[in-house]
Design a protein around this motif. Sequence first.
Motif, PDB file in Angstrom:
ATOM      1  N   ARG A  11       0.897  -1.175  -0.089  1.00 40.08           N
ATOM      2  CA  ARG A  11      -0.061   0.032  -0.015  1.00 40.08           C
ATOM      3  C   ARG A  11       0.926   1.458   0.109  1.00 40.08           C
ATOM      4  N   LYS A  12       0.253   2.264  -0.527  1.00 36.17           N
ATOM      5  CA  LYS A  12       1.074   3.460  -0.566  1.00 36.17           C
ATOM      6  C   LYS A  12       1.343   4.093   0.657  1.00 36.17           C
ATOM      7  N   GLY A  13       2.700   4.350   1.107  1.00 34.27           N
ATOM      8  CA  GLY A  13       2.853   5.063   2.466  1.00 34.27           C
ATOM      9  C   GLY A  13       3.401   4.098   3.420  1.00 34.27           C
ATOM     10  N   GLU A  14       3.576   2.443   2.818  1.00 42.02           N
ATOM     11  CA  GLU A  14       3.806   1.534   3.746  1.00 42.02           C
ATOM     12  C   GLU A  14       4.711   0.676   3.235  1.00 42.02           C
ATOM     13  N   GLY A  15       5.752   1.406   2.340  1.00 40.58           N
ATOM     14  CA  GLY A  15       6.731   0.716   1.562  1.00 40.58           C
ATOM     15  C   GLY A  15       7.684   0.194   2.431  1.00 40.58           C
ATOM     16  N   LEU A  16       8.551  -0.850   2.199  1.00 42.00           N
ATOM     17  CA  LEU A  16       9.474  -1.718   2.665  1.00 42.00           C
ATOM     18  C   LEU A  16      10.778  -1.508   1.986  1.00 42.00           C
ATOM     19  N   ASP A  17      11.988  -1.134   2.815  1.00 41.68           N
ATOM     20  CA  ASP A  17      13.209  -1.111   1.951  1.00 41.68           C
ATOM     21  C   ASP A  17      13.721  -2.617   1.989  1.00 41.68           C
ATOM     22  N   ILE A  18      13.374  -3.431   0.718  1.00 45.86           N
ATOM     23  CA  ILE A  18      13.582  -4.660   0.887  1.00 45.86           C
ATOM     24  C   ILE A  18      15.000  -5.237   0.468  1.00 45.86           C
ATOM     25  N   GLY A  19      15.811  -4.143  -0.229  1.00 46.19           N
ATOM     26  CA  GLY A  19      17.256  -4.225  -0.207  1.00 46.19           C
ATOM     27  C   GLY A  19      17.767  -4.474   1.217  1.00 46.19           C
ATOM     28  N   ALA A  20      17.425  -3.398   1.944  1.00 44.38           N
ATOM     29  CA  ALA A  20      18.089  -3.575   3.586  1.00 44.38           C
ATOM     30  C   ALA A  20      17.559  -4.658   4.184  1.00 44.38           C
ATOM     31  N   VAL A  21      16.226  -5.361   4.016  1.00 45.63           N
ATOM     32  CA  VAL A  21      15.789  -6.350   4.568  1.00 45.63           C
ATOM     33  C   VAL A  21      16.708  -7.559   4.200  1.00 45.63           C
ATOM     34  N   ASP A  22      16.741  -7.702   2.839  1.00 39.17           N
ATOM     35  CA  ASP A  22      17.507  -8.814   2.072  1.00 39.17           C
ATOM     36  C   ASP A  22      18.866  -9.000   2.759  1.00 39.17           C
ATOM     37  N   ALA A  23      19.428  -7.840   2.826  1.00 38.27           N
ATOM     38  CA  ALA A  23      21.122  -7.999   3.241  1.00 38.27           C
ATOM     39  C   ALA A  23      20.994  -8.331   4.648  1.00 38.27           C
ATOM     40  N   VAL A  24      20.347  -7.999   5.851  1.00 40.89           N
ATOM     41  CA  VAL A  24      20.134  -8.423   6.883  1.00 40.89           C
ATOM     42  C   VAL A  24      19.883  -9.729   7.302  1.00 40.89           C
ATOM     43  N   LEU A  25      18.862 -10.150   6.310  1.00 39.47           N
ATOM     44  CA  LEU A  25      18.301 -11.619   6.448  1.00 39.47           C
ATOM     45  C   LEU A  25      19.225 -12.502   5.829  1.00 39.47           C
ATOM     46  N   LYS A  26      20.082 -12.010   4.945  1.00 32.88           N
ATOM     47  CA  LYS A  26      21.149 -12.970   4.333  1.00 32.88           C
ATOM     48  C   LYS A  26      22.333 -13.348   5.471  1.00 32.88           C
ATOM     49  N   ASP A  27      22.609 -12.164   6.327  1.00 41.15           N
ATOM     50  CA  ASP A  27      23.536 -12.255   7.096  1.00 41.15           C
ATOM     51  C   ASP A  27      23.134 -13.118   8.318  1.00 41.15           C
ATOM     52  N   HIS A  28      22.029 -13.438   8.562  1.00 40.40           N
ATOM     53  CA  HIS A  28      21.886 -14.001   9.713  1.00 40.40           C
ATOM     54  C   HIS A  28      20.653 -15.243   9.558  1.00 40.40           C
ATOM     55  N   VAL A  29      20.081 -15.612   8.494  1.00 38.79           N
ATOM     56  CA  VAL A  29      19.349 -16.719   8.062  1.00 38.79           C
ATOM     57  C   VAL A  29      20.245 -17.584   7.186  1.00 38.79           C
ATOM     58  N   ASP A  30      20.425 -18.670   7.606  1.00 41.74           N
ATOM     59  CA  ASP A  30      21.234 -19.783   6.747  1.00 41.74           C
ATOM     60  C   ASP A  30      20.428 -20.125   5.366  1.00 41.74           C
ATOM     61  N   GLY A  31      21.006 -20.310   4.339  1.00 40.60           N
ATOM     62  CA  GLY A  31      20.437 -20.831   3.205  1.00 40.60           C
ATOM     63  C   GLY A  31      19.782 -19.727   2.365  1.00 40.60           C
ATOM     64  N   LEU A  32      19.848 -18.632   2.464  1.00 43.57           N
ATOM     65  CA  LEU A  32      18.904 -17.754   1.669  1.00 43.57           C
ATOM     66  C   LEU A  32      19.770 -17.421   0.374  1.00 43.57           C
ATOM     67  N   SER A  33      18.974 -17.626  -0.697  1.00 43.97           N
ATOM     68  CA  SER A  33      19.554 -16.995  -1.855  1.00 43.97           C
ATOM     69  C   SER A  33      18.536 -16.299  -3.015  1.00 43.97           C
ATOM     70  N   GLY A  34      19.078 -15.515  -3.895  1.00 42.88           N
ATOM     71  CA  GLY A  34      18.305 -15.025  -5.056  1.00 42.88           C
ATOM     72  C   GLY A  34      17.738 -13.726  -4.498  1.00 42.88           C
ATOM     73  N   SER A  35      16.875 -13.034  -5.353  1.00 42.81           N
ATOM     74  CA  SER A  35      16.234 -11.853  -4.752  1.00 42.81           C
ATOM     75  C   SER A  35      14.867 -12.102  -4.465  1.00 42.81           C
ATOM     76  N   PRO A  36      14.433 -11.529  -3.139  1.00 40.04           N
ATOM     77  CA  PRO A  36      13.149 -11.644  -2.591  1.00 40.04           C
ATOM     78  C   PRO A  36      12.156 -10.769  -3.243  1.00 40.04           C
ATOM     79  N   GLN A  37      10.911 -11.125  -3.416  1.00 32.33           N
ATOM     80  CA  GLN A  37       9.884 -10.368  -3.883  1.00 32.33           C
ATOM     81  C   GLN A  37       9.100 -10.061  -2.754  1.00 32.33           C
ATOM     82  N   VAL A  38       8.521  -8.785  -2.537  1.00 33.55           N
ATOM     83  CA  VAL A  38       7.929  -8.231  -1.412  1.00 33.55           C
ATOM     84  C   VAL A  38       6.293  -8.032  -1.562  1.00 33.55           C
ATOM     85  N   THR A  39       5.533  -8.449  -1.068  1.00 37.27           N
ATOM     86  CA  THR A  39       3.874  -7.869  -1.089  1.00 37.27           C
ATOM     87  C   THR A  39       3.509  -7.989   0.291  1.00 37.27           C
ATOM     88  N   GLN A  40       2.139  -7.435   0.251  1.00 36.01           N
ATOM     89  CA  GLN A  40       1.482  -7.122   1.687  1.00 36.01           C
ATOM     90  C   GLN A  40       0.394  -7.912   2.034  1.00 36.01           C
TER      91      GLN A  40
END
Length: 355
Positions: A11-40
């Motif tokens: 939704r408008k005004g409720e955007g998520l910085d998926i790049g920042a989320v992706d970076a931190v998750l790959k640092d802390h969650v084993d086995g993640l690969s590829g580019s994530p898609q975000v929906t709400q």
Amino acid sequence: MAGENATIAVRKGEGLDIGAVDAVLKDHVDGLSGSPQVTQYPSGNSNLTYAIDYPDRRLVLRRPPFGPLPKAGHNMFREYRIMRDLKPAFDQVPNTVFYTDDESIIGKEFYVMDRVDGPLIHKTIPPNWNWSEDDTAELGENFIDTLARLHTLDWKALGLDDFGKPDGYVKRQITGWNKRWDKAWTDGITRFEDVQAWLEDQMPAESGNVGVLHGDYRVDNAILKADDPRKIAALLDWEICAIGDPLMDLGNTLSYWIQADDPAPMHMMIRQPSAASGMPTRREFADRYGDKTGYDVSDIHYHFVYGIWRLAVIIQQIHARYVRGQTQDERFAVMDKSVEALGALARHKIDTGTL
């Protein structure tokens, strides 16, 4: 699948910085690969929920809403921790994978959990399930039994000793929600001081029972099992969970449980298929719960009225955020009508003494 837990574009005004989320998750969650898609996820009026879909793993992210927030509200760690700590003894919660209070990532704290596959249903049972009354009754029974099981867990053995203060829980809830009402009240809304006074004057003694309370226990806050949707796979939305008197949580649940013979204004607020043919009435719900837990439900009328009033306050808090310009979500603009209807319903139930 009918009843699929579908997502929408963010939704408008409720955007998520998926790049920042992706970076931190790959640092802390084993086995993640590829580019994530975000929906709400479109449902929910408070905390925001996003699907984070990787090619080989589907995750869900929860964060507080945008704008100014009450000091004690929208605590993401509470949601994360209760599911993490319940999981060994109560499998009907999602698997949590990450939490951070580092607000530099997306502007607020957030946590991430695995997505649970299965349908999520709202007001009605999907017609193409072709359920009989017995099927619907079995879902109702499993829903009641899951609440009873949650309320009778050994919460101390799960390490939740410091999660809440069960002593004096009933009084804190009644006085606390009355204070929240006073702070959230906006011009044009009935004051309902009589309801507030009744709840304080008729307050029962502590029941002596203590358990884990969900706080928002509804069928539409549950993922049903993909291979048998008469059963509960996972409970969601632990935002206002607590340790306290289980009858208060039962009262909250009954306030949502609109039954088939309720008047039209109540049916306008229905959010789950509680009125479907085969579902238990509120009285049957309370009685089965009492049988399963061994708790005395003879005074449940008081807790039911409390649940109605608490729901009115929650909706007024959301409506007040819109009135005060703290959110632009147009869904919240007309919530005053629900607040008025719930306040009137609390008055009616006080007068009649009925569930």
